[in-house]
Scaffold this motif. Sequence first.
Motif, PDB file in Angstrom:
ATOM      1  N   GLY A  34       0.825  -1.210   0.000  1.00 51.78           N
ATOM      2  CA  GLY A  34       0.000   0.000   0.000  1.00 51.78           C
ATOM      3  C   GLY A  34       0.851   1.248   0.000  1.00 51.78           C
ATOM      4  N   ASP A  35       0.224   2.353  -0.353  1.00 49.52           N
ATOM      5  CA  ASP A  35       0.922   3.629  -0.410  1.00 49.52           C
ATOM      6  C   ASP A  35       1.180   4.171   0.996  1.00 49.52           C
ATOM      7  N   SER A  36       1.845   5.302   1.053  1.00 53.96           N
ATOM      8  CA  SER A  36       2.089   5.967   2.330  1.00 53.96           C
ATOM      9  C   SER A  36       0.775   6.380   2.980  1.00 53.96           C
ATOM     10  N   ALA A  37       0.787   6.501   4.288  1.00 53.27           N
ATOM     11  CA  ALA A  37      -0.362   6.966   5.072  1.00 53.27           C
ATOM     12  C   ALA A  37      -1.537   5.997   5.050  1.00 53.27           C
ATOM     13  N   THR A  38      -1.276   4.717   4.804  1.00 53.93           N
ATOM     14  CA  THR A  38      -2.352   3.728   4.843  1.00 53.93           C
ATOM     15  C   THR A  38      -2.339   2.924   6.138  1.00 53.93           C
ATOM     16  N   GLY A  39      -1.392   3.202   7.006  1.00 53.86           N
ATOM     17  CA  GLY A  39      -1.387   2.568   8.320  1.00 53.86           C
ATOM     18  C   GLY A  39      -0.437   1.401   8.478  1.00 53.86           C
ATOM     19  N   LYS A  40       0.375   1.123   7.464  1.00 56.59           N
ATOM     20  CA  LYS A  40       1.269  -0.033   7.534  1.00 56.59           C
ATOM     21  C   LYS A  40       2.320   0.146   8.632  1.00 56.59           C
ATOM     22  N   THR A  41       3.034   1.267   8.567  1.00 56.65           N
ATOM     23  CA  THR A  41       4.092   1.513   9.538  1.00 56.65           C
ATOM     24  C   THR A  41       3.518   1.731  10.933  1.00 56.65           C
ATOM     25  N   THR A  42       2.350   2.339  10.996  1.00 60.46           N
ATOM     26  CA  THR A  42       1.697   2.539  12.295  1.00 60.46           C
ATOM     27  C   THR A  42       1.450   1.210  12.992  1.00 60.46           C
ATOM     28  N   LEU A  43       1.016   0.228  12.229  1.00 63.83           N
ATOM     29  CA  LEU A  43       0.791  -1.105  12.791  1.00 63.83           C
ATOM     30  C   LEU A  43       2.065  -1.659  13.406  1.00 63.83           C
ATOM     31  N   VAL A  44       3.160  -1.603  12.665  1.00 63.99           N
ATOM     32  CA  VAL A  44       4.432  -2.139  13.167  1.00 63.99           C
ATOM     33  C   VAL A  44       4.909  -1.344  14.382  1.00 63.99           C
ATOM     34  N   ASP A  45       4.754  -0.027  14.330  1.00 68.34           N
ATOM     35  CA  ASP A  45       5.174   0.812  15.462  1.00 68.34           C
ATOM     36  C   ASP A  45       4.389   0.478  16.727  1.00 68.34           C
ATOM     37  N   MET A  46       3.096   0.207  16.562  1.00 70.28           N
ATOM     38  CA  MET A  46       2.280  -0.138  17.734  1.00 70.28           C
ATOM     39  C   MET A  46       2.723  -1.454  18.352  1.00 70.28           C
ATOM     40  N   ILE A  47       3.040  -2.417  17.503  1.00 68.25           N
ATOM     41  CA  ILE A  47       3.512  -3.705  18.011  1.00 68.25           C
ATOM     42  C   ILE A  47       4.856  -3.536  18.718  1.00 68.25           C
ATOM     43  N   GLN A  48       5.737  -2.744  18.132  1.00 65.69           N
ATOM     44  CA  GLN A  48       7.040  -2.496  18.761  1.00 65.69           C
ATOM     45  C   GLN A  48       6.876  -1.813  20.109  1.00 65.69           C
ATOM     46  N   GLU A  49       5.967  -0.866  20.176  1.00 64.52           N
ATOM     47  CA  GLU A  49       5.748  -0.162  21.446  1.00 64.52           C
ATOM     48  C   GLU A  49       5.252  -1.124  22.519  1.00 64.52           C
ATOM     49  N   TYR A  50       4.368  -2.023  22.140  1.00 66.93           N
ATOM     50  CA  TYR A  50       3.863  -2.999  23.105  1.00 66.93           C
ATOM     51  C   TYR A  50       4.972  -3.954  23.544  1.00 66.93           C
ATOM     52  N   VAL A  51       5.763  -4.424  22.580  1.00 71.49           N
ATOM     53  CA  VAL A  51       6.850  -5.356  22.902  1.00 71.49           C
ATOM     54  C   VAL A  51       7.849  -4.707  23.858  1.00 71.49           C
ATOM     55  N   ASN A  52       8.149  -3.430  23.643  1.00 69.25           N
ATOM     56  CA  ASN A  52       9.120  -2.728  24.481  1.00 69.25           C
ATOM     57  C   ASN A  52       8.599  -2.460  25.894  1.00 69.25           C
ATOM     58  N   ASN A  53       7.290  -2.282  26.018  1.00 73.03           N
ATOM     59  CA  ASN A  53       6.728  -1.921  27.328  1.00 73.03           C
ATOM     60  C   ASN A  53       5.308  -2.465  27.451  1.00 73.03           C
ATOM     61  N   PRO A  54       5.154  -3.756  27.593  1.00 73.49           N
ATOM     62  CA  PRO A  54       3.822  -4.372  27.559  1.00 73.49           C
ATOM     63  C   PRO A  54       2.880  -3.921  28.679  1.00 73.49           C
ATOM     64  N   THR A  55       3.418  -3.523  29.833  1.00 73.67           N
ATOM     65  CA  THR A  55       2.535  -3.134  30.938  1.00 73.67           C
ATOM     66  C   THR A  55       2.269  -1.632  30.976  1.00 73.67           C
ATOM     67  N   GLY A  56       3.201  -0.842  30.469  1.00 74.38           N
ATOM     68  CA  GLY A  56       3.033   0.612  30.555  1.00 74.38           C
ATOM     69  C   GLY A  56       2.630   1.269  29.255  1.00 74.38           C
ATOM     70  N   SER A  57       2.467   0.509  28.215  1.00 76.61           N
ATOM     71  CA  SER A  57       2.139   1.071  26.906  1.00 76.61           C
ATOM     72  C   SER A  57       0.637   1.283  26.753  1.00 76.61           C
ATOM     73  N   PRO A  58       0.226   2.314  26.008  1.00 71.64           N
ATOM     74  CA  PRO A  58      -1.197   2.493  25.707  1.00 71.64           C
ATOM     75  C   PRO A  58      -1.703   1.496  24.669  1.00 71.64           C
ATOM     76  N   VAL A  59      -0.808   0.687  24.160  1.00 72.97           N
ATOM     77  CA  VAL A  59      -1.163  -0.301  23.139  1.00 72.97           C
ATOM     78  C   VAL A  59      -1.540  -1.621  23.800  1.00 72.97           C
ATOM     79  N   ASP A  60      -2.639  -2.189  23.343  1.00 75.29           N
ATOM     80  CA  ASP A  60      -3.036  -3.539  23.749  1.00 75.29           C
ATOM     81  C   ASP A  60      -2.794  -4.483  22.582  1.00 75.29           C
ATOM     82  N   LEU A  61      -2.239  -5.644  22.880  1.00 77.96           N
ATOM     83  CA  LEU A  61      -1.992  -6.643  21.837  1.00 77.96           C
ATOM     84  C   LEU A  61      -2.525  -7.989  22.321  1.00 77.96           C
TER      85      LEU A  61
END
Length: 324
Positions: A29-56
């Motif tokens: 997909g093109d830019s701004a379709t949410g691809k990188t956002t998805l990966v960033d959210m997963i990375q944020e959760y992996v780095n801080n699973p208890t303190g992150s605003p991301v749920d996985l």
Amino acid sequence: MRGKHRVIVSTKRLKYDFELRRNLTIIRGDSATGKTTLVDMIQEYVNNPTGSPVDLTCDKKCYVLEGALWKGQLAEITDSIVFIDEGNDFIKTEEFAREIQKTDNYYVIVTRESLPTLPYSVEEIYGIRTSGKYGTLKQSYHEFYRIYGTLTREKDIKPELVITEDSNSGYQFFDCVCRENHLRCETMNGKSNVFHYLRDHKNEKILVIADGAAFGSEIDRVLRLIEGYENVVLYLPESFEWLILSAGILKNNHVLEILDAPYDYVESEAFFSWERFFTAVLIDETKDTYLAYMKKRLNPAYLQDVIKETILEKIEKISLTWKK
């Protein structure tokens, strides 16, 4: 790893909810379709699973692979889902293909480029679209959609020329059928040669037969080339072996169960692509019988009229029995 695995990644504003069923999934997909956002959210959760605003939520652990130290990171990951964002050039290398082939992980790769070193399916190439399903909650819901759907025309196809991607049993079968019906059949000796052949033979009525289970890296440029062509049609079964199994020749209930849900049987560490898996199943289920299957040389039993016609009947909307 095997089976289907659902991944739900969310914050108060965003939610991704999708299911993976093979070891290789491509997100385009093109830019701004949410691809990188998805990966960033997963990375944020992996780095801080208890303190992150991301749920996985997933029945498997999820990781993000990136950077120059990817090989060392990968060595520590097993039985997990690995996400890789575009911009990591290692995904294009033979080394990466070799390394992940040894693992039991599933991989989700974000890329706008084709990856010819990886045998990914045309059915596992996705885009991301935003749905208004959660609009009242002010949450943007992102869903995957399959980019390449049905690839044959609605009307019946009667080609003059059939091309196959390799020279093994599949080509030998179709070559025999074509010769019997005064049609030409040629092997491309590799999926990358399909594009070049079509580019040089624009005026012939051509049927392309290739293993859909591993044709993902070629599908985009081939479809772009033949866009608007009325004389070129793609037929992309999982593989020739899948076609035989699906034709019902074996009268085997176990095979039917496998075909109904292959993802429950394909061990990712043992089979890098579903094409390899279906080959192994066909060889195993026919050994010590008159239908004993060999990849390199077609067993003449598959050219017996009843068996041959049963296989051809599985190919809907395509007729290879037409004579000029």
